[in-house]
Design an enzyme around this catalytic site. Sequence first.
Site, mmCIF file in Angstrom:
data_model
loop_
_atom_site.group_PDB
_atom_site.id
_atom_site.type_symbol
_atom_site.label_atom_id
_atom_site.label_comp_id
_atom_site.label_asym_id
_atom_site.label_seq_id
_atom_site.Cartn_x
_atom_site.Cartn_y
_atom_site.Cartn_z
ATOM 1 N N ASP A 49 0.786 -1.207 -0.145
ATOM 2 C CA ASP A 49 -0.131 0.017 -0.082
ATOM 3 C C ASP A 49 1.048 1.209 0.018
ATOM 4 O O ASP A 49 1.598 1.649 0.837
ATOM 5 C CB ASP A 49 -0.776 0.029 1.259
ATOM 6 C CG ASP A 49 -1.875 1.149 1.139
ATOM 7 O OD1 ASP A 49 -2.897 0.999 1.167
ATOM 8 O OD2 ASP A 49 -1.489 2.233 1.780
ATOM 9 N N TYR A 54 2.950 9.716 -0.305
ATOM 10 C CA TYR A 54 4.111 9.468 0.421
ATOM 11 C C TYR A 54 5.520 9.660 -0.315
ATOM 12 O O TYR A 54 6.597 9.561 0.121
ATOM 13 C CB TYR A 54 4.126 7.773 0.492
ATOM 14 C CG TYR A 54 2.819 7.410 1.257
ATOM 15 C CD1 TYR A 54 1.937 8.225 2.006
ATOM 16 C CD2 TYR A 54 2.666 5.939 1.390
ATOM 17 C CE1 TYR A 54 0.895 7.715 2.583
ATOM 18 C CE2 TYR A 54 1.387 5.527 1.644
ATOM 19 C CZ TYR A 54 0.651 6.662 2.552
ATOM 20 O OH TYR A 54 -0.508 5.754 3.099
ATOM 21 N N LYS A 83 -2.844 5.966 -4.013
ATOM 22 C CA LYS A 83 -3.988 6.869 -3.870
ATOM 23 C C LYS A 83 -3.893 8.200 -4.459
ATOM 24 O O LYS A 83 -2.868 8.383 -4.962
ATOM 25 C CB LYS A 83 -3.979 7.285 -2.411
ATOM 26 C CG LYS A 83 -3.967 5.833 -1.396
ATOM 27 C CD LYS A 83 -4.020 6.111 0.151
ATOM 28 C CE LYS A 83 -3.711 4.818 0.884
ATOM 29 N NZ LYS A 83 -2.200 4.559 1.144
ATOM 30 N N HIS A 116 -7.233 9.688 -1.320
ATOM 31 C CA HIS A 116 -6.469 9.634 -0.263
ATOM 32 C C HIS A 116 -7.499 10.338 1.013
ATOM 33 O O HIS A 116 -7.238 9.748 2.256
ATOM 34 C CB HIS A 116 -5.155 10.404 -0.509
ATOM 35 C CG HIS A 116 -4.277 9.930 0.502
ATOM 36 N ND1 HIS A 116 -2.877 9.691 0.070
ATOM 37 C CD2 HIS A 116 -4.139 9.446 1.958
ATOM 38 C CE1 HIS A 116 -2.102 9.300 1.334
ATOM 39 N NE2 HIS A 116 -2.932 9.321 2.269
#
Length: 303
Positions: A49, A54, A83, A116
């Site tokens: 994931d 990120y 996401k 997200h």
Amino acid sequence: MVEESLETTVRLNNGVEMPRLGLGVWKTNNTNAKESVSSAIQQGYRLIDTAKQYGNETGVGEGIREGLEKTGLDRKDLFITTKVFNGDQGYQSTLDKFEGSLKRLQLDYVDLLLIHWPVDGKYLDTWKAMEKLYHDGKVRAIGVSNFDVERLQNLLDHAEVKPVINQMEFNPLQQEKEILNFAQEQGIQLEAWSPLGGGAALNNPTIQKIADAHNKSTAQVIIRWDWQRGIVTIPKSAHPERIAQNSDIFDFSLSDDEVQAINDLDENKASIWYQDFGWYEPNGGVDTGSVDKWDDSPADYDK
Ligand code: A2P
């Protein structure tokens, strides 16, 4: 009894099978993401994931490539989640920017694409774009993350394709009962981010006592508790030995009383806090190391 493993799946409401335990990579930079993902795949993990936010899709993509090479597995043996970044929300921009995620991940589809965070005023348009990606076969399933009941209901009122997942901050101290109950009523699977409570739940005395009784770590007890509660979970670790430890949960089980003792730790904290986050920055500004700076600069983000 069916044997439980990292390959055990749950059937999502669109029929797609999703592994129930995977690796999360928030706050992991590209270099560490490559190592963690490659190591996790070699250790038997199938669910990975990540998120554009990120700043590590590039490292995750390299880790996937290396993991597949070393194990001889096929792409279809893995289940990859990413996401839609807040700054990319809206119809056209979601469609356009998704291509960047695929490129960084070195993939031609992802298994699961999530919104997200629910950027108000935009998430319905974002969802429309995700429905198109779903119909076009670029994603096998679509879902949301960090949606409270009100926003999830609003999405359901407008959606053509029902979300398969709501990924929430969920751990023994923060159990999101209202959101979990609503998701279960709707046939939407709950997935836990920061299942170890960002580390905080790891030192809880009740969990420590249960861990001692089973000769396991508190992390393993928490992950096992998620498993028995039917929550898909993605603990993050940048250390191969912890990644191994976090998947070693199939040789013990918690009693009903132990599950209840952990259920009773809920502190009823709410986790919809995205206005406080540095959403223009990879990793929310947490990690300034080797992260993706995105060749596609983020669109204006409405606070
Ligand atoms: P690290 O990456 O240095 O291993 P969460 O997934 O709830 O956000 O928790 C992640 C945090 O918990 C990270 O700080 C991670 O540190 C740490 N962590 C992950 N697995 C374990 C474990 N088995 N034992 C102790 N700490 C862990």
